[in-house]
Design a protein around this motif. Structure first.
Motif, mmCIF file in Angstrom:
data_model
loop_
_atom_site.group_PDB
_atom_site.id
_atom_site.type_symbol
_atom_site.label_atom_id
_atom_site.label_comp_id
_atom_site.label_asym_id
_atom_site.label_seq_id
_atom_site.Cartn_x
_atom_site.Cartn_y
_atom_site.Cartn_z
ATOM 1 N N LEU A 150 -35.164 3.641 -39.163
ATOM 2 C CA LEU A 150 -36.399 4.542 -38.266
ATOM 3 C C LEU A 150 -36.474 5.649 -39.121
ATOM 4 O O LEU A 150 -35.797 6.180 -39.910
ATOM 5 N N PRO A 151 -37.668 6.302 -39.269
ATOM 6 C CA PRO A 151 -37.965 7.543 -40.032
ATOM 7 C C PRO A 151 -37.191 8.659 -39.472
ATOM 8 O O PRO A 151 -37.086 8.870 -38.327
ATOM 9 N N TYR A 152 -37.132 9.636 -40.166
ATOM 10 C CA TYR A 152 -36.591 10.979 -39.785
ATOM 11 C C TYR A 152 -37.654 11.928 -38.871
ATOM 12 O O TYR A 152 -38.702 12.080 -39.355
ATOM 13 N N GLN A 153 -37.183 12.326 -37.853
ATOM 14 C CA GLN A 153 -38.074 12.897 -36.856
ATOM 15 C C GLN A 153 -37.343 14.254 -36.745
ATOM 16 O O GLN A 153 -37.948 14.816 -35.733
ATOM 17 N N GLY A 154 -36.950 14.842 -37.471
ATOM 18 C CA GLY A 154 -36.473 16.150 -37.369
ATOM 19 C C GLY A 154 -35.118 16.282 -36.432
ATOM 20 O O GLY A 154 -34.575 15.372 -36.044
ATOM 21 N N SER A 155 -34.491 17.496 -36.284
ATOM 22 C CA SER A 155 -33.162 17.547 -35.699
ATOM 23 C C SER A 155 -33.052 18.774 -34.679
ATOM 24 O O SER A 155 -33.804 19.760 -35.004
ATOM 25 N N THR A 156 -32.319 18.498 -33.822
ATOM 26 C CA THR A 156 -32.024 19.692 -32.782
ATOM 27 C C THR A 156 -31.056 20.499 -33.451
ATOM 28 O O THR A 156 -29.872 20.119 -33.651
ATOM 29 N N LEU A 157 -31.192 21.518 -33.654
ATOM 30 C CA LEU A 157 -30.200 22.789 -34.331
ATOM 31 C C LEU A 157 -29.203 23.282 -33.200
ATOM 32 O O LEU A 157 -29.562 23.486 -32.384
ATOM 33 N N SER A 158 -27.724 23.306 -33.884
ATOM 34 C CA SER A 158 -26.871 23.900 -32.896
ATOM 35 C C SER A 158 -26.034 24.648 -34.013
ATOM 36 O O SER A 158 -25.955 24.158 -35.204
ATOM 37 N N THR A 159 -25.219 25.752 -33.677
ATOM 38 C CA THR A 159 -24.693 26.440 -34.473
ATOM 39 C C THR A 159 -23.321 26.980 -33.634
ATOM 40 O O THR A 159 -23.278 27.018 -32.432
ATOM 41 N N ARG A 160 -22.228 26.925 -34.541
ATOM 42 C CA ARG A 160 -21.163 27.746 -33.770
ATOM 43 C C ARG A 160 -20.663 28.668 -34.857
ATOM 44 O O ARG A 160 -20.123 28.539 -35.954
ATOM 45 N N LEU A 161 -20.039 29.854 -34.480
ATOM 46 C CA LEU A 161 -19.724 30.929 -35.167
ATOM 47 C C LEU A 161 -18.236 30.723 -35.678
ATOM 48 O O LEU A 161 -17.375 30.553 -34.761
ATOM 49 N N LYS A 162 -17.819 30.347 -37.116
ATOM 50 C CA LYS A 162 -16.539 30.092 -37.526
ATOM 51 C C LYS A 162 -15.861 31.391 -37.731
ATOM 52 O O LYS A 162 -15.768 31.972 -38.902
ATOM 53 N N ALA A 163 -15.515 32.169 -36.157
ATOM 54 C CA ALA A 163 -14.665 33.480 -36.466
ATOM 55 C C ALA A 163 -13.587 33.455 -35.482
ATOM 56 O O ALA A 163 -13.558 33.075 -34.473
ATOM 57 N N SER A 164 -12.403 34.077 -36.185
ATOM 58 C CA SER A 164 -11.380 33.951 -35.291
ATOM 59 C C SER A 164 -11.332 34.975 -34.054
ATOM 60 O O SER A 164 -11.810 35.828 -33.991
ATOM 61 N N GLY A 165 -10.715 34.008 -33.054
ATOM 62 C CA GLY A 165 -10.770 34.546 -31.637
ATOM 63 C C GLY A 165 -12.197 34.606 -30.927
ATOM 64 O O GLY A 165 -12.383 35.484 -29.771
ATOM 65 N N ILE A 166 -13.167 34.090 -31.512
ATOM 66 C CA ILE A 166 -14.420 34.025 -30.990
ATOM 67 C C ILE A 166 -14.933 32.604 -30.736
ATOM 68 O O ILE A 166 -15.054 32.028 -31.409
ATOM 69 N N GLU A 167 -15.314 32.298 -29.267
ATOM 70 C CA GLU A 167 -15.894 31.335 -29.186
ATOM 71 C C GLU A 167 -17.308 31.210 -28.813
ATOM 72 O O GLU A 167 -17.575 31.795 -27.847
ATOM 73 N N LEU A 168 -18.160 30.630 -29.730
ATOM 74 C CA LEU A 168 -19.601 30.773 -29.598
ATOM 75 C C LEU A 168 -20.335 29.746 -30.042
ATOM 76 O O LEU A 168 -20.082 29.029 -31.084
ATOM 77 N N PHE A 169 -21.226 28.970 -29.041
ATOM 78 C CA PHE A 169 -22.193 27.917 -29.394
ATOM 79 C C PHE A 169 -23.581 28.169 -29.085
ATOM 80 O O PHE A 169 -23.504 28.835 -27.943
#
Length: 780
Positions: free
Chosen positions: A309-328
């Protein structure tokens, strides 16, 4: 056969991942040459911040060794830069005056760090943060420096700042916007993250625009446009990147912000492709790992002329890789007239959750402190699931570990898509080696070692495995009892070794039982046909000649079934069938569960004569093909018999000979009260043709679409069947498949005219190839 010459410009993550996929699809198709501007093999660029933070080493972020390139006959020219592409002569020229011809060219030149156009950026102590050499320079300067400044308060800048802090430096983070990570976070989430970073020792300066970097030959400080200044010994530039397009632009390849590509990563020049951070798809340039790997997989299949199937773009998600911090963070994180949000802030436990909805669909989320639901929410964003108001609030609530996203995933689902690590693989390693931490799982399986986006799910799965809810046994993920390989490994091995028969697969892959079992007999035949319909064997399931087909029974006799499209039979045909049964003393005729006439126990020596005298095409039905399309002629309804019959006939003709993942039945009718006894139900109502998928266990049904005309519903149904064939697992019922894929996702595929036409064309071509392949078989 001479291999085609494939040249890859760029030895980064996107380009080499494409080579991995290409080798899996067809290792003998291309002679591969790779040029890399750095003196290293392929490494994880996004793990450089972990190196700076002291969590890992340069050796541990290496993704492919020199031996890997040699093993796969990939010629790598490290520390060598392509400076010219000649599309007409099909060659590339390097800074070392090397000229290499190509048949296919992939440009994966990535991006370069953006350096602010201000005085002083050329001074010693001003460093970008992009490569291993940049990281080494920062570590060297940090040994003899006390004060550092990071220009840029995005993800990269904050991760670099925490690394410098861990090196014992005093660190200022300078950001132009009014909040850190302003592209991913709302005001409250940014405030919470900033407070956490400040507690760790960072000093964050917002709404500061840098005017100049001052000092003699070496950096001494930064002066801002508001006439304030700070002292510093080291400046790390992390204000963004710009795609490397100069090489492509010089060659006449269309560029915008990035190299412009279509849905198959093709540029405007034939045989030249681009992917990764240098490529622009539908106006978007992606800088995260997952979209680049998705592009790589599609391009590899396209280059190997495999169905994709063709590429239809992506849903972006990020997670901060920093000690002691949980972020999504994922999707859209800003509100407007059409987008409303639900927020939950627990000040005591320092958690923050915000979910953004457009009507009844989740389109974005920000999680801080507790990110355990991140992957589940991302899945709902991608599939655009309908979420009614009562369920919206429940998304905010913590879930029990046995009801968590990781616990509910099927064992063969991938948790780490970057490295193709399944839930079952993680379970096996955790149970076998008593793994307790994410780092231990990462070392054993590579899960979370690339983008880190699956880290929370891995952690969730570890906690579930060690909970009382888990039965503490390794879930078998073997293809069948004859092998220790997984289903995915078997399919990959068939492709990699160009295996074309079930017997060959058993021999090459070391089956424990020479003849296999009843399951793998059918499963392997099915996957062979899905991979290459022209070479797929029949394994004695069919006997074909002049449109005749017979099913071989265990006692050596054959059964045949006249092809009666739409269940319509003429009186003269019935008479001929009965006369033949009497003439050849056939012991029985049967009207089977699919309402077809079957002649049983035909000796092989009488098969040709009987088929000749019937003068009818024979139906090639087995358990894994579409059975007849049932037609309901309820006289109490105003049914249009002609339309129903015509639809049934057309669908049967366009699907005969094609295997399905499992048995499949269809019923067409014109009454809403008709019982849902088949897998697919098509109802002719006052609003049009309703196409429904029925779960025969629960009797629940899912409406796929309502079409206005017979032609529309036929195309929708056939496209649905082909997508099901391409993406379902062996033995997976269509109702289970639709739940796994998500009805919104399936509708998006079917409603896209380009994708629908591609599916229909593929179905027609596969039926043609399958028919030709079967006709080539000899008599028993």
């Amino acid at each position: 056969m001479n291999k085609m010459k494939l040249v890859l410009i760029g030895n980064g993550m996107a380009g080499i991942k494409c080579m991995e996929y290409l080798i899996q699809e067809n290792p003998d198709l291309y002679d591969i040459t790779v040029f890399g501007s750095e003196p290293y093999t392929n490494y994880s660029r996004i793990q450089l911040s972990s190196v700076l933070q002291g969590k890992t080493s340069f050796e541990e972020i290496t993704l492919h060794s020199w031996e890997w390139y040699e093993k796969h006959d990939i010629l790598l020219y490290p520390n060598e830069t392509v400076i010219l592409i000649d599309p007409e002569q099909k060659e590339v020229i390097t800074n070392k005056k090397r000229s290499v011809h190509f048949d296919k060219l992939i440009i994966a030149t990535g991006s370069s760090p953006f350096m602010l156009p201000i005085p002083g950026t050329d001074k010693d102590g001003v460093v970008a943060f992009r490569t291993i050499e940049d990281c080494k320079r920062i570590l060297k300067i940090a040994k003899n420096s006390n004060k550092a400044a990071v220009v840029g308060g995005g993800i990269l800048g904050l991760e670099a700042a925490q690394g410098l802090l861990n090196l014992g430096m005093k660190v200022d983070v300078i950001h132009l916007a009014d909040r850190i990570m302003n592209q991913q976070l709302d005001n409250k989430a940014a405030e919470l993250v900033q407070n956490a970073l400040v507690k760790q020792g960072l000093n964050i300066l917002l709404q500061k625009e840098t005017a100049e970097i001052y000092g003699d030959k070496r950096v001494e400080g930064i002066r801002f446009k508001d006439n304030t200044e700070i002292k510093t010994d080291l400046i790390v530039m992390a204000v963004g990147v710009k795609p490397n397009v100069a090489l492509a632009k010089k060659a006449g390849i269309k560029t915008n912000r990035g190299i412009v590509i279509n849905d198959f990563m093709e540029t405007n020049i034939e045989d030249i492709y681009a992917l990764g951070e240098c490529a622009e798809h539908n106006g978007t340039v992606y800088g995260l790992v997952k979209p680049l790997y998705e592009q790589a997989q599609i391009l590899a299949k396209h280059l190997c002329q495999c169905k994709t199937l063709p590429y239809q773009g992506s849903t972006l998600s990020t997670r901060l890789k920093a000690s002691g911090i949980e972020l999504f963070s994922a999707g859209q994180t800003t509100e407007n007239e059409d987008v409303k949000a639900i927020t939950a802030h627990d000040e005591i436990n320092q958690t923050y959750k915000k979910m953004f909805f457009r009507k009844d669909k989740l389109i974005g989320t920000v999680l801080f402190g507790d990110i355990s639901t991140g992957h589940k929410l991302l899945d709902q964003i991608k599939k655009k699931k309908f979420i009614p108001d009562p369920e919206k609030q429940t998304l905010m609530m913590p879930v029990k570990i046995n009801e968590s996203y990781a616990a509910q995933l099927a064992k063969d689902e991938q948790i780490c898509t970057c490295n193709h690590v399944t839930k079952a693989q993680i379970i096996e390693q955790v149970v076998t080696h008593n793994l307790q931490t994410i780092e231990q799982v990462k070392k054993c399986t590579k899960a979370s070692s690339s983008c880190g986006g699956c880290k929370s799910t891995v952690d969730e799965l570890i906690r579930y495995i060690h909970s009382d809810y888990f039965d503490n046994t390794i879930e078998s993920n073997h293809f069948c009892s004859c092998t220790t390989l997984t289903e995915e490994q078997v399919v990959e091995a068939i492709i990699a070794n160009s295996l074309t028969s079930v017997v060959q697969i058993r021999q090459v892959l070391g089956w424990s039982q020479a003849k296999g079992c009843s399951y793998c007999q059918e499963a392997l035949a099915y996957y062979l046909e899905m991979i290459d319909v022209e070479t797929a064997p029949s394994e004695d399931l069919f006997y074909i000649k002049k449109g005749w087909s017979a099913i071989k029974q265990k006692n050596g006799t054959y059964s045949i079934s006249p092809q009666l499209y739409g269940g319509m039979v003429e009186a003269r045909q019935l008479k001929r069938i009965s006369e033949i049964a009497l003439k050849y003393a056939l012991p029985s005729l049967e009207i089977n569960e699919h309402q077809r006439i079957v002649l049983h126990q035909i000796p092989v020596e009488k098969l040709d004569d009987i088929c000749e005298e019937l003068q009818m095409k024979l139906y090639p039905y087995t358990d894994r093909m579409l059975s007849n399309v049932q037609i309901s002629h309820d006289l109490l309804c105003d049914c249009q018999k002609k339309s129903l019959t015509q639809l049934a006939i057309e669908v049967e003709k366009q699907t005969e000979y094609l295997r399905m993942p499992t048995s499949l039945s269809i019923r067409v009718c014109c009454c809403q009260k008709d019982r849902y006894t088949t897998d697919i139900h098509i109802i002719l109502s006052k609003d049009g043709w309703e196409l429904k998928i029925n779960d025969r266990k629960t009797m629940n049904h899912t409406i796929v679409n309502v079409s206005k005309t017979t032609k529309e519903v036929r195309k929708m149904l056939l496209a649905l069947l082909q997508y099901y064939r391409q993406s379902a697992k062996f033995n997976e019922p269509i109702s289970t498949w639709i739940n796994r894929m998500g009805i919104i996702h399936v509708r998006e595929i079917l409603f896209n005219k380009e994708l629908q036409n591609l599916l229909l064309a593929t179905l027609v071509e596969e039926q043609r190839k399958r028919t030709e392949a079967m006709i080539k078989q000899t008599q028993p």
